[in-house]
Scaffold this motif. Structure first.
Motif, PDB file in Angstrom:
ATOM      1  N   GLN A  12     -10.928  16.872   0.454  1.00  0.00           N
ATOM      2  CA  GLN A  12     -12.042  16.147  -0.155  1.00  0.00           C
ATOM      3  C   GLN A  12     -12.628  16.977  -1.294  1.00  0.00           C
ATOM      4  OE1 GLN A  12     -13.359  13.061   0.730  1.00  0.00           O
ATOM      5  NE2 GLN A  12     -11.604  12.846   2.080  1.00  0.00           N
ATOM      6  N   GLY A  13     -12.816  16.356  -2.453  1.00  0.00           N
ATOM      7  CA  GLY A  13     -13.408  17.045  -3.595  1.00  0.00           C
ATOM      8  C   GLY A  13     -14.919  17.067  -3.521  1.00  0.00           C
ATOM      9  N   ASP A  14     -15.524  17.979  -4.264  1.00  0.00           N
ATOM     10  CA  ASP A  14     -16.983  18.094  -4.293  1.00  0.00           C
ATOM     11  C   ASP A  14     -17.639  16.871  -4.926  1.00  0.00           C
ATOM     12  OD1 ASP A  14     -16.827  20.589  -3.106  1.00  0.00           O
ATOM     13  OD2 ASP A  14     -16.870  21.654  -5.021  1.00  0.00           O
ATOM     14  N   GLY A  15     -16.956  16.252  -5.881  1.00  0.00           N
ATOM     15  CA  GLY A  15     -17.544  15.125  -6.588  1.00  0.00           C
ATOM     16  C   GLY A  15     -17.095  13.777  -6.064  1.00  0.00           C
ATOM     17  N   GLY A  16     -16.543  13.725  -4.869  1.00  0.00           N
ATOM     18  CA  GLY A  16     -16.136  12.464  -4.278  1.00  0.00           C
ATOM     19  C   GLY A  16     -14.654  12.153  -4.415  1.00  0.00           C
ATOM     20  N   GLY A  17     -13.918  12.940  -5.183  1.00  0.00           N
ATOM     21  CA  GLY A  17     -12.484  12.729  -5.308  1.00  0.00           C
ATOM     22  C   GLY A  17     -11.738  13.256  -4.095  1.00  0.00           C
TER      23      GLY A  17
END
Length: 74
Positions: A12-17
């Motif tokens: 999971q990315g920090d910006g929602g990606g």
């Protein structure tokens, strides 16, 4: 066409990606999904060897630093 694929690792990315990583047909494959849009990447054997060598050097440097810290503490 037959395809060989390993189990997929999802990050999971920090910006929602989200990134999906696996080995497929001898290459490292990465799919990145951000806001519903997907981009696919693959890294061939030469690139994987470069990553492996860089990681080896990184680990050697960490071991040197770790050894110095232990020596200072004694």
């Amino acid at each position: 066409m037959d395809s060989v694929q390993t189990q997929t690792l999802s990050i999971q990315g920090d910006g929602g990606g989200e990134a999906y990583i696996n080995f497929c047909n001898g290459s490292l494959c990465v799919s990145v999904v951000v806001e519903g849009k997907q981009a696919d990447f693959h890294f061939d054997d030469i690139t994987l060897n470069v990553f492996a060598y860089a990681y080896k050097l990184h680990c050697e440097e960490c071991k040197k630093k770790e050894g110095k810290q232990i020596t200072k503490g004694e």
